[in-house]
Design a protein around this motif. Sequence first.
Motif, PDB file in Angstrom:
ATOM      1  N   VAL A   1      31.223  -4.653  38.769  1.00 15.12           N
ATOM      2  CA  VAL A   1      31.897  -3.612  39.555  1.00 15.12           C
ATOM      3  C   VAL A   1      32.514  -2.568  38.620  1.00 15.12           C
ATOM      4  O   VAL A   1      32.927  -2.888  37.507  1.00 15.12           O
ATOM      5  CB  VAL A   1      33.001  -4.224  40.447  1.00 15.12           C
ATOM      6  CG1 VAL A   1      32.389  -5.016  41.594  1.00 15.12           C
ATOM      7  CG2 VAL A   1      33.960  -5.088  39.644  1.00 15.12           C
ATOM      8  N   GLU A   2      32.579  -1.346  39.108  1.00 18.71           N
ATOM      9  CA  GLU A   2      33.095  -0.262  38.262  1.00 18.71           C
ATOM     10  C   GLU A   2      34.499  -0.521  37.711  1.00 18.71           C
ATOM     11  O   GLU A   2      34.780  -0.133  36.580  1.00 18.71           O
ATOM     12  CB  GLU A   2      33.037   1.077  39.010  1.00 18.71           C
ATOM     13  CG  GLU A   2      31.622   1.598  39.139  1.00 18.71           C
ATOM     14  CD  GLU A   2      31.553   3.116  39.211  1.00 18.71           C
ATOM     15  OE1 GLU A   2      32.335   3.789  38.496  1.00 18.71           O
ATOM     16  OE2 GLU A   2      30.740   3.621  39.992  1.00 18.71           O
ATOM     17  N   PRO A   3      35.399  -1.167  38.477  1.00 21.54           N
ATOM     18  CA  PRO A   3      36.730  -1.413  37.890  1.00 21.54           C
ATOM     19  C   PRO A   3      36.710  -2.321  36.645  1.00 21.54           C
ATOM     20  O   PRO A   3      37.723  -2.431  35.959  1.00 21.54           O
ATOM     21  CB  PRO A   3      37.500  -2.073  39.044  1.00 21.54           C
ATOM     22  CG  PRO A   3      36.862  -1.514  40.267  1.00 21.54           C
ATOM     23  CD  PRO A   3      35.391  -1.428  39.928  1.00 21.54           C
ATOM     24  N   GLU A   4      35.574  -2.936  36.327  1.00 19.53           N
ATOM     25  CA  GLU A   4      35.494  -3.680  35.064  1.00 19.53           C
ATOM     26  C   GLU A   4      35.387  -2.730  33.876  1.00 19.53           C
ATOM     27  O   GLU A   4      35.572  -3.148  32.727  1.00 19.53           O
ATOM     28  CB  GLU A   4      34.274  -4.621  35.067  1.00 19.53           C
ATOM     29  CG  GLU A   4      34.413  -5.802  36.000  1.00 19.53           C
ATOM     30  CD  GLU A   4      33.177  -6.679  35.971  1.00 19.53           C
ATOM     31  OE1 GLU A   4      33.116  -7.603  35.150  1.00 19.53           O
ATOM     32  OE2 GLU A   4      32.264  -6.438  36.792  1.00 19.53           O
ATOM     33  N   LEU A   5      35.022  -1.464  34.148  1.00 24.58           N
ATOM     34  CA  LEU A   5      34.938  -0.488  33.058  1.00 24.58           C
ATOM     35  C   LEU A   5      35.532   0.836  33.521  1.00 24.58           C
ATOM     36  O   LEU A   5      34.832   1.815  33.718  1.00 24.58           O
ATOM     37  CB  LEU A   5      33.512  -0.345  32.503  1.00 24.58           C
ATOM     38  CG  LEU A   5      32.268  -0.164  33.365  1.00 24.58           C
ATOM     39  CD1 LEU A   5      31.122   0.352  32.504  1.00 24.58           C
ATOM     40  CD2 LEU A   5      31.848  -1.440  34.027  1.00 24.58           C
TER      41      LEU A   5
ATOM     42  N   LEU B   1      23.867  -4.054  27.907  1.00 21.99           N
ATOM     43  CA  LEU B   1      25.234  -3.539  27.836  1.00 21.99           C
ATOM     44  C   LEU B   1      25.370  -2.345  28.764  1.00 21.99           C
ATOM     45  O   LEU B   1      24.459  -1.517  28.877  1.00 21.99           O
ATOM     46  CB  LEU B   1      25.654  -3.234  26.394  1.00 21.99           C
ATOM     47  CG  LEU B   1      25.171  -2.031  25.630  1.00 21.99           C
ATOM     48  CD1 LEU B   1      26.067  -0.827  25.902  1.00 21.99           C
ATOM     49  CD2 LEU B   1      25.197  -2.352  24.145  1.00 21.99           C
ATOM     50  N   ILE B   2      26.505  -2.309  29.447  1.00 24.40           N
ATOM     51  CA  ILE B   2      26.768  -1.263  30.428  1.00 24.40           C
ATOM     52  C   ILE B   2      28.056  -0.576  29.995  1.00 24.40           C
ATOM     53  O   ILE B   2      29.063  -1.233  29.748  1.00 24.40           O
ATOM     54  CB  ILE B   2      26.900  -1.874  31.841  1.00 24.40           C
ATOM     55  CG1 ILE B   2      25.597  -2.621  32.193  1.00 24.40           C
ATOM     56  CG2 ILE B   2      27.189  -0.808  32.893  1.00 24.40           C
ATOM     57  CD1 ILE B   2      25.751  -3.652  33.285  1.00 24.40           C
ATOM     58  N   LEU B   3      27.975   0.750  29.887  1.00 23.71           N
ATOM     59  CA  LEU B   3      29.018   1.500  29.192  1.00 23.71           C
ATOM     60  C   LEU B   3      29.457   2.695  30.022  1.00 23.71           C
ATOM     61  O   LEU B   3      28.611   3.364  30.629  1.00 23.71           O
ATOM     62  CB  LEU B   3      28.395   1.989  27.864  1.00 23.71           C
ATOM     63  CG  LEU B   3      29.149   2.938  26.975  1.00 23.71           C
ATOM     64  CD1 LEU B   3      30.326   2.204  26.328  1.00 23.71           C
ATOM     65  CD2 LEU B   3      28.220   3.487  25.893  1.00 23.71           C
ATOM     66  N   ARG B   4      30.761   2.969  30.039  1.00 24.19           N
ATOM     67  CA  ARG B   4      31.218   4.206  30.680  1.00 24.19           C
ATOM     68  C   ARG B   4      31.363   5.298  29.622  1.00 24.19           C
ATOM     69  O   ARG B   4      32.019   5.105  28.603  1.00 24.19           O
ATOM     70  CB  ARG B   4      32.544   4.003  31.417  1.00 24.19           C
ATOM     71  CG  ARG B   4      32.852   5.210  32.317  1.00 24.19           C
ATOM     72  CD  ARG B   4      34.135   5.059  33.101  1.00 24.19           C
ATOM     73  NE  ARG B   4      34.095   4.032  34.128  1.00 24.19           N
ATOM     74  CZ  ARG B   4      33.579   4.181  35.359  1.00 24.19           C
ATOM     75  NH1 ARG B   4      33.003   5.330  35.697  1.00 24.19           N
ATOM     76  NH2 ARG B   4      33.634   3.208  36.231  1.00 24.19           N
TER      77      ARG B   4
ATOM     78  N   SER C   1      25.251   2.907  40.592  1.00 23.54           N
ATOM     79  CA  SER C   1      26.454   2.387  41.235  1.00 23.54           C
ATOM     80  C   SER C   1      26.448   2.825  42.693  1.00 23.54           C
ATOM     81  O   SER C   1      26.230   3.994  43.001  1.00 23.54           O
ATOM     82  CB  SER C   1      27.693   2.937  40.535  1.00 23.54           C
ATOM     83  OG  SER C   1      28.833   2.659  41.321  1.00 23.54           O
ATOM     84  N   ILE C   2      26.650   1.868  43.586  1.00 21.03           N
ATOM     85  CA  ILE C   2      26.777   2.198  45.007  1.00 21.03           C
ATOM     86  C   ILE C   2      28.219   1.918  45.395  1.00 21.03           C
ATOM     87  O   ILE C   2      28.630   0.752  45.467  1.00 21.03           O
ATOM     88  CB  ILE C   2      25.775   1.392  45.857  1.00 21.03           C
ATOM     89  CG1 ILE C   2      24.340   1.764  45.441  1.00 21.03           C
ATOM     90  CG2 ILE C   2      26.003   1.636  47.355  1.00 21.03           C
ATOM     91  CD1 ILE C   2      23.241   1.069  46.215  1.00 21.03           C
ATOM     92  N   ALA C   3      28.973   2.999  45.558  1.00 20.72           N
ATOM     93  CA  ALA C   3      30.402   2.894  45.907  1.00 20.72           C
ATOM     94  C   ALA C   3      31.143   1.928  44.984  1.00 20.72           C
ATOM     95  O   ALA C   3      32.036   1.210  45.406  1.00 20.72           O
ATOM     96  CB  ALA C   3      30.555   2.480  47.369  1.00 20.72           C
ATOM     97  N   GLY C   4      30.737   1.894  43.700  1.00 23.05           N
ATOM     98  CA  GLY C   4      31.447   1.060  42.721  1.00 23.05           C
ATOM     99  C   GLY C   4      30.793  -0.276  42.429  1.00 23.05           C
ATOM    100  O   GLY C   4      31.213  -0.980  41.510  1.00 23.05           O
TER     101      GLY C   4
END
Length: 423
Positions: free
Chosen positions: A47-51, A68-71, A141-144
């Motif tokens: 989920v987006e709040p993890e990054l 790896l997934i990076l903001r 990302s779909i709504a986070g």
Amino acid sequence: MHSSDIQKLVARRQTFKSLEAPFYSDQDILDLDMEVIFGQHWIFVGVEPELPEPGDCITVEIGGASILILRGDDMGIRAFHNVCRHRGAKLIDERQTTIGNIVCRYHGWTYNEDGDLILAEHMGSGFDKSCHGLKSVHVRSIAGLIFICLAKDAPADIEEMAKVMEPYLAPHDLANCKVAHVSELIEEGNWKLTMENNRECYHCEGNHPQLTVPLSEFGFGFSPDELDQRRSEDVAKYTQTIANDHARWEACGLPSAEQDQLSSVTGFRTMRLPLMREGESHTLDTKSASKKLLGDFTDAKLGGLSFWTHPNSWHHFMADHVVTFSVLPLAPNKTLVRTTWLVHKDAHENEDYTLDNLTHVWNMTNQQDADLVRLAQIGSEQPAYEPGPYSKFTEPHVEAFCDWYIKRLEDHFATTKAGIAAE
Ligand code: 3BY
Ligand code: FES
Ligand code: FE
């Protein structure tokens, strides 16, 4: 098991019956699952709040692939294979960290947030850095909710899922949530048994004393004759409650009606259902676990919006918190279930919520489900096992999952055969 034998099993699969035993135990079938299902479809990974901030990074292991997934600084999310292009060292070793550039610890090769190789010492003037960028991975990302796809060409119908789901999910404002708790449970069963188990509530009454507090027994699915035996005024009352609640929720901008696209390549289903008693949350007292409601919500009684995806996730969105589940195969008889609980980012632990109250129902339910999956795995390996019948009333979504799975393998064999014939 040889590919032609797997093809035979796929071809003779009987609808509305559980799969034949090798689907749950055979290493070659798991390898095929990793290639065809987990390697070619949109997989829910986090989920987006993890990054939340630029430089925040998570890693996920899908079969043999570490991603790896990076903001980035532009707040966009990128995904790469977590493998250095020098001699292949794993770049990020933690599940979650914050980085500047991506620097390989081995010899210092350095990549920017777009995966471009920007520094590689001692490689000489003729060395072309532009040929050695990180291998990128599709991410959406779909709504986070973060989905990735390892295929070269990812299924385009994720856009259809996004279009349908965003209005359902957006009001819960996942971007302004924080992760309150994560649990990683290793189930002793094949990933398909974990998914099948999730797609029905036939087992709920007998096995989930905590979950059945907020869930209505009428949501479990009865056959028409069983419904006749239940007090018909109770059934009528529940049907009326759904109709009233849907009308009320839709009027305040919360889409609630069932959407079933389980036969799409990026298959999914959603529905908002009323909860029992106080009707607020998946808690033992059915009241909100967190005092700070999500988004702009002022009403806590929004029931539970469930969202199920093929092949590996389900999610429950309530007024006060969100629970998401990601299923990842580890071995033919071992599966990781990662559960994440999210609350409003301004909610304070022990003031606005306690972890015990927030996580109790699903912690217990997960343990109970893990035990059922373990038993199903053991049974599927017994000489007496043969595929058994699904209930049309309580297990249509188990069938939808198996049907989807078998179709994916059929498509795979059809295209590989066509490919071989064309050579
Ligand atoms: O979480 C789910 O979606 C399903 C429904 C209730 C039981 N099961 C785990
Ligand atoms: Fe990464 Fe050498 S393996 S810099
Ligand atoms: Fe269950």
